[in-house]
Design a protein around this motif. Sequence first.
Motif, PDB file in Angstrom:
ATOM      1  N   LEU A 182       0.801  -1.216   0.000  1.00 42.20           N
ATOM      2  CA  LEU A 182       0.000   0.000   0.000  1.00 42.20           C
ATOM      3  C   LEU A 182       0.845   1.283   0.000  1.00 42.20           C
ATOM      4  O   LEU A 182       0.649   2.139  -0.880  1.00 42.20           O
ATOM      5  N   LEU A 206      -3.413  -2.728  -6.358  1.00 45.28           N
ATOM      6  CA  LEU A 206      -3.514  -3.635  -5.211  1.00 45.28           C
ATOM      7  C   LEU A 206      -4.420  -4.820  -5.519  1.00 45.28           C
ATOM      8  O   LEU A 206      -4.095  -5.977  -5.218  1.00 45.28           O
ATOM      9  N   GLY A 246      -7.669  -0.578  -0.790  1.00 43.01           N
ATOM     10  CA  GLY A 246      -7.297   0.510  -1.687  1.00 43.01           C
ATOM     11  C   GLY A 246      -8.160   1.736  -1.477  1.00 43.01           C
ATOM     12  O   GLY A 246      -7.692   2.869  -1.572  1.00 43.01           O
ATOM     13  N   THR A 271      -7.847   4.566   1.556  1.00 41.15           N
ATOM     14  CA  THR A 271      -6.776   5.578   1.593  1.00 41.15           C
ATOM     15  C   THR A 271      -7.247   6.977   1.246  1.00 41.15           C
ATOM     16  O   THR A 271      -6.431   7.849   1.015  1.00 41.15           O
TER      17      THR A 271
END
Lengths: 267, 275
Positions: free
Chosen positions: A123, A140, A209, A212
């Motif tokens: 990440l 990802l 994902g 974030t």
Amino acid sequence: MMNGTTIKSGLSGLLPWILPALFFLTWIIVSGTGLAPTYLLPHPETIGRAGVAYIFGDPDQGAYAGRFLSDARASLFRVLMGFSLAALLGIPLGILSGRTMVVRRLLSAFVNGLRAVPGICWLPLALVWFGIGLKTTIFLVALAAFFPIYLNAAAGARSVDPLLLQAGAMMGVRRLRGTFAILLPAAMPSIMTGLRLGLGIAWAYLVLGELTGVPDGLGAVIMDARMLGRIDIIVVGIILIAVMGRISDLILKSALRQLFKSARRLT
Amino acid sequence: MKPRLTVVSQKAAPDVRSPILEVRSLTKVFRSAHAPVKVLADIDIAAAAGELICILGPSGCGKSTLLKILSGFIRPSAGEMRLNNRPITRPGPDRCVVFQEDALFPWLTVAENIAFGLRGKMKDRKAARQEVDRFLSLVGLTAYRDYLPREISGGMKQRVALARVLILQPQVLLMDEPFASLDALAREEMQNLLLSLWDQLSHTILFVTHDVVEAATLADRILVMDKNPGHICAEIPVTPDRPRRQDEPGFIRFCRTLHDGLRGGFSERNFPGWP
Ligand SMILES: Nc1ncnc2c1ncn2[C@@H]1O[C@H](COP(=O)(O)OP(=O)(O)O)[C@@H](O)[C@H]1O
Ligand SMILES: [Mg+2]
């Protein structure tokens, strides 16, 4: 005798529902009696109402009302992109490494090394490389879904009965047609397993994902709701992700069965 | 369809002077971890067009290895193989194999399995379909055309295996104990079917078996193999007309001598034969 069996089959039909029912009952009791404060565990009814508003409500009714469709569309797109990328790379590479010693030896150390890295470690790197948003999420998802797809395709290709390939060769089938007419169908059950596992993992990494700080998507909604203390929306998001994962698995399965005789007849 | 060869039904000796399949001094050595093992030594075979040759031998004498070499799946260590005067180098539809084990494609129906080899060969879809129908009826499986291999019996599977290669009109049919795993009744049925197909299509057949009765029932000529290393120890012409009745005294006597020969070894390469 007859009676006994019908009662038995009725009971075994009920069996899978017993634990969920108990779970819900406990939940209702715990949050209804104030055993757990509602800001930690809202009542199922609250969550139901939040869910209805999130899915069907008008955007001006509240913070999350009516956002579901656009969130779902954004998430689905990311999952599909990442998953397709993983399948496009994983299936051919897997079959190649399952059948060809050189490719197997070339790839296996590298793939196993990458696989040893927990997916979540990518990440920070992905954020540096691709920034916040679409590309990071797709990266990802693709990375995580690649491994089960690749490994199952390789195992499937490796365990194809050599007799079937010999039968093809003696009927005059050359390499390319043999790959599509014999190898691929024979390995199809494994490939299908890999794709389904990969899709499941794709949803998991989608949430990672989207945590974030992207503006839309189901994972983003969960994260956003946490900041605002809307635990009902968090639970709604979790349930919807589970439902969408399950539905996409069913669609994948039936699509494969539609497209391939071997998927239809061997699984 | 190819013209029926007189050799098939008349007792006249097959014309071995101009063989369709010729094997000379074929030798196979497997290199195992410990030491090289000689599995086949100096095999000579000459098969005339339309001849049905049985290769009879105890298990482990290299029969399957011989057939795999002829079909091109493994290379011989030494020796020559020619089909129609052309050297054999790799698998091809001119030498089709019927395996002992079930080697049908499990994701294809009976009809699709039979059509498999035609797809690369026949461009005309309709003609291909007709051809498949013809072979389905030849092996008596018209009613089962849409069944999957797992839904039919072992005998039916071997019929499909037979039809899917016969449809390619191979020059030579290589059969490796194709009926060994069937029950006695199904085996007899399959032997009769094979003979009737052979009568209609006149292929050259190399039929491997360890079953004395099967060899005596089918063969124009029996090549007896022995092991350590695998070699052909006797060559026995079998001339009586078909169908051969298995309860006939001559047949029983012949089987017994074959059996004793297998046990004790044949003293001379040219065995008296039958009758
Ligand atoms: N790939 C191989 N490597 C080493 N030895 C082999 C191999 N294949 C067969 N053999 C040996 O060759 C001999 C003959 O085997 P096979 O041709 O299968 O005999 P049959 O079909 O007459 O029973 C056996 O002793 C077997 O162990
Ligand atoms: Mg064998």
